[in-house]
Design a protein around this motif. Structure first.
Motif, PDB file in Angstrom:
ATOM      1  N   HIS A  32       0.830  -1.134  -0.036  1.00  0.00           N
ATOM      2  CA  HIS A  32      -0.142  -0.017  -0.031  1.00  0.00           C
ATOM      3  C   HIS A  32       1.003   1.384  -0.108  1.00  0.00           C
ATOM      4  O   HIS A  32       0.586   2.074  -0.705  1.00  0.00           O
ATOM      5  CB  HIS A  32      -1.031  -0.122   1.354  1.00  0.00           C
ATOM      6  N   ALA A  56       5.310 -11.149   0.886  1.00  0.00           N
ATOM      7  CA  ALA A  56       5.194  -9.589   0.880  1.00  0.00           C
ATOM      8  C   ALA A  56       5.697  -9.052  -0.226  1.00  0.00           C
ATOM      9  O   ALA A  56       4.809  -8.388  -1.122  1.00  0.00           O
ATOM     10  CB  ALA A  56       6.011  -8.977   2.034  1.00  0.00           C
ATOM     11  N   ASP A  77      15.305  -8.152   0.505  1.00  0.00           N
ATOM     12  CA  ASP A  77      16.435  -7.874   1.359  1.00  0.00           C
ATOM     13  C   ASP A  77      16.215  -7.170   2.600  1.00  0.00           C
ATOM     14  O   ASP A  77      14.963  -6.367   2.378  1.00  0.00           O
ATOM     15  CB  ASP A  77      17.735  -7.348   0.578  1.00  0.00           C
ATOM     16  N   GLY A 100       6.482  -3.993  12.647  1.00  0.00           N
ATOM     17  CA  GLY A 100       5.697  -5.195  13.319  1.00  0.00           C
ATOM     18  C   GLY A 100       5.810  -6.334  11.987  1.00  0.00           C
ATOM     19  O   GLY A 100       6.529  -6.323  11.400  1.00  0.00           O
ATOM     20  N   ILE A 109       7.601 -13.132  11.881  1.00  0.00           N
ATOM     21  CA  ILE A 109       8.541 -12.460  11.213  1.00  0.00           C
ATOM     22  C   ILE A 109       8.190 -10.882  11.423  1.00  0.00           C
ATOM     23  O   ILE A 109       7.022 -10.386  10.866  1.00  0.00           O
ATOM     24  CB  ILE A 109       8.326 -12.834   9.856  1.00  0.00           C
TER      25      ILE A 109
HETATM   26  C1  SAM Z   1       3.515  -3.998   8.845  1.00  0.00           C
HETATM   27  S1  SAM Z   1       4.143  -4.744   7.702  1.00  0.00           S
HETATM   28  C2  SAM Z   1       4.265  -3.404   6.339  1.00  0.00           C
HETATM   29  C3  SAM Z   1       2.966  -3.060   5.745  1.00  0.00           C
HETATM   30  C4  SAM Z   1       3.077  -2.486   4.563  1.00  0.00           C
HETATM   31  N1  SAM Z   1       3.556  -1.105   4.732  1.00  0.00           N
HETATM   32  C5  SAM Z   1       1.611  -2.302   3.733  1.00  0.00           C
HETATM   33  O1  SAM Z   1       1.488  -1.415   3.360  1.00  0.00           O
HETATM   34  O2  SAM Z   1       0.999  -3.160   3.578  1.00  0.00           O
HETATM   35  C6  SAM Z   1       5.811  -4.901   8.193  1.00  0.00           C
HETATM   36  C7  SAM Z   1       6.743  -5.818   7.066  1.00  0.00           C
HETATM   37  O3  SAM Z   1       8.243  -5.561   7.295  1.00  0.00           O
HETATM   38  C8  SAM Z   1       8.779  -6.849   6.796  1.00  0.00           C
HETATM   39  N2  SAM Z   1      10.049  -6.812   7.447  1.00  0.00           N
HETATM   40  C9  SAM Z   1      10.439  -7.297   8.510  1.00  0.00           C
HETATM   41  N3  SAM Z   1      11.644  -7.260   8.994  1.00  0.00           N
HETATM   42  C10 SAM Z   1      12.328  -6.550   7.814  1.00  0.00           C
HETATM   43  C11 SAM Z   1      13.296  -6.173   7.412  1.00  0.00           C
HETATM   44  N4  SAM Z   1      14.580  -6.111   8.309  1.00  0.00           N
HETATM   45  N5  SAM Z   1      14.016  -5.601   6.307  1.00  0.00           N
HETATM   46  C12 SAM Z   1      12.595  -5.303   5.321  1.00  0.00           C
HETATM   47  N6  SAM Z   1      11.355  -5.781   5.724  1.00  0.00           N
HETATM   48  C13 SAM Z   1      11.348  -6.499   6.904  1.00  0.00           C
HETATM   49  C14 SAM Z   1       7.687  -8.026   7.117  1.00  0.00           C
HETATM   50  O4  SAM Z   1       8.213  -9.047   6.388  1.00  0.00           O
HETATM   51  C15 SAM Z   1       6.508  -7.387   6.797  1.00  0.00           C
HETATM   52  O5  SAM Z   1       6.044  -7.527   5.537  1.00  0.00           O
END
Ligand code: SAM
Length: 186
Positions: A32, A56, A77, A100, A109
């Motif tokens: 999004h 994702a 990455d 989160g 994760i």
């Molecule tokens: C709350 S969600 C993001 C929601 C997103 N902004 C949307 O519009 O749908 C958090 C995301 O951060 C990712 N994530 C967690 N640690 C990460 C890292 N070190 N680097 C990149 N992404 C990471 C997770 O896999 C997850 O998909």
């Protein structure tokens, strides 16, 4: 009218990111924010969008295709490695991280304080003057409290001559409501 959390994050970015710039989404998730940034920078700009989770990346990829978007570099990455994917001289127009876990997915994760802080401090070095780095801090999940505390501790120490740091959130919502940390480079 008070903006809801995500609306306020987008409102802030809308004010500060301009067409032709490079923007960064640190947590692509379902895409999004990536789509939102893509529209702000337009055809002449570009977006770097990171996630460590295949689900994702696929979900964001599908959203980009649906919206006929071609100015996004979708990268599987850790956002802490973002420097590998931008030119040495590149300046960022703005960035957003939704912390989160991915809604509807594996709740173990999650973003973690060490890599989040590494990315945040690296991005601040590359941010344009008057640019904003927005963190939407979800902290109700396991590990969320620790990440929240680490961010508050680190960001409250940023030199006020160089940065403004804003906290925006609702005090009377139940269930550990998310809040925004917005860092403006002076
Ligand atoms: C709350 S969600 C993001 C929601 C997103 N902004 C949307 O519009 O749908 C958090 C995301 O951060 C990712 N994530 C967690 N640690 C990460 C890292 N070190 N680097 C990149 N992404 C990471 C997770 O896999 C997850 O998909």
């Amino acid at each position: 009218m008070l903006y809801r959390i995500l609306d306020y994050a987008h409102h802030l970015l809308e004010q500060s990111i301009h067409p032709g710039e490079t923007a960064l989404d640190g947590t692509a998730g379902n895409g999004h924010d990536t789509v939102f940034l893509s529209k702000l920078v337009g055809d002449k700009g570009n977006v770097l969008s990171f996630d460590i989770q295949e689900q994702a990346i696929e979900s964001t990829h599908d959203r980009l295709v649906e919206n006929n978007i071609h100015n996004v570099n979708l990268i599987m990455d850790n956002h802490a490695h973002f420097e590998k994917y931008i030119d040495e001289e590149a300046i960022l127009g703005g960035a957003i991280f939704n912390l989160g876990y991915l809604p509807g997915s594996d709740k173990t994760i999650v973003t973690e304080s060490a890599s989040t802080l590494e990315a945040v401090h690296g991005i601040l070095e590359r941010l344009k003057k008057k640019g904003l780095l927005i963190l939407v801090v979800y902290h109700g999940h396991e590990g969320g409290q620790e990440e929240k505390e680490a961010l508050l501790k680190s960001l409250s120490k940023l030199d006020q001559k160089q940065y403004n740091v804003l906290r925006y959130g609702f005090l009377n919502q139940v269930n550990t409501p998310p809040f925004i940390l917005a860092i403006e480079k002076k």
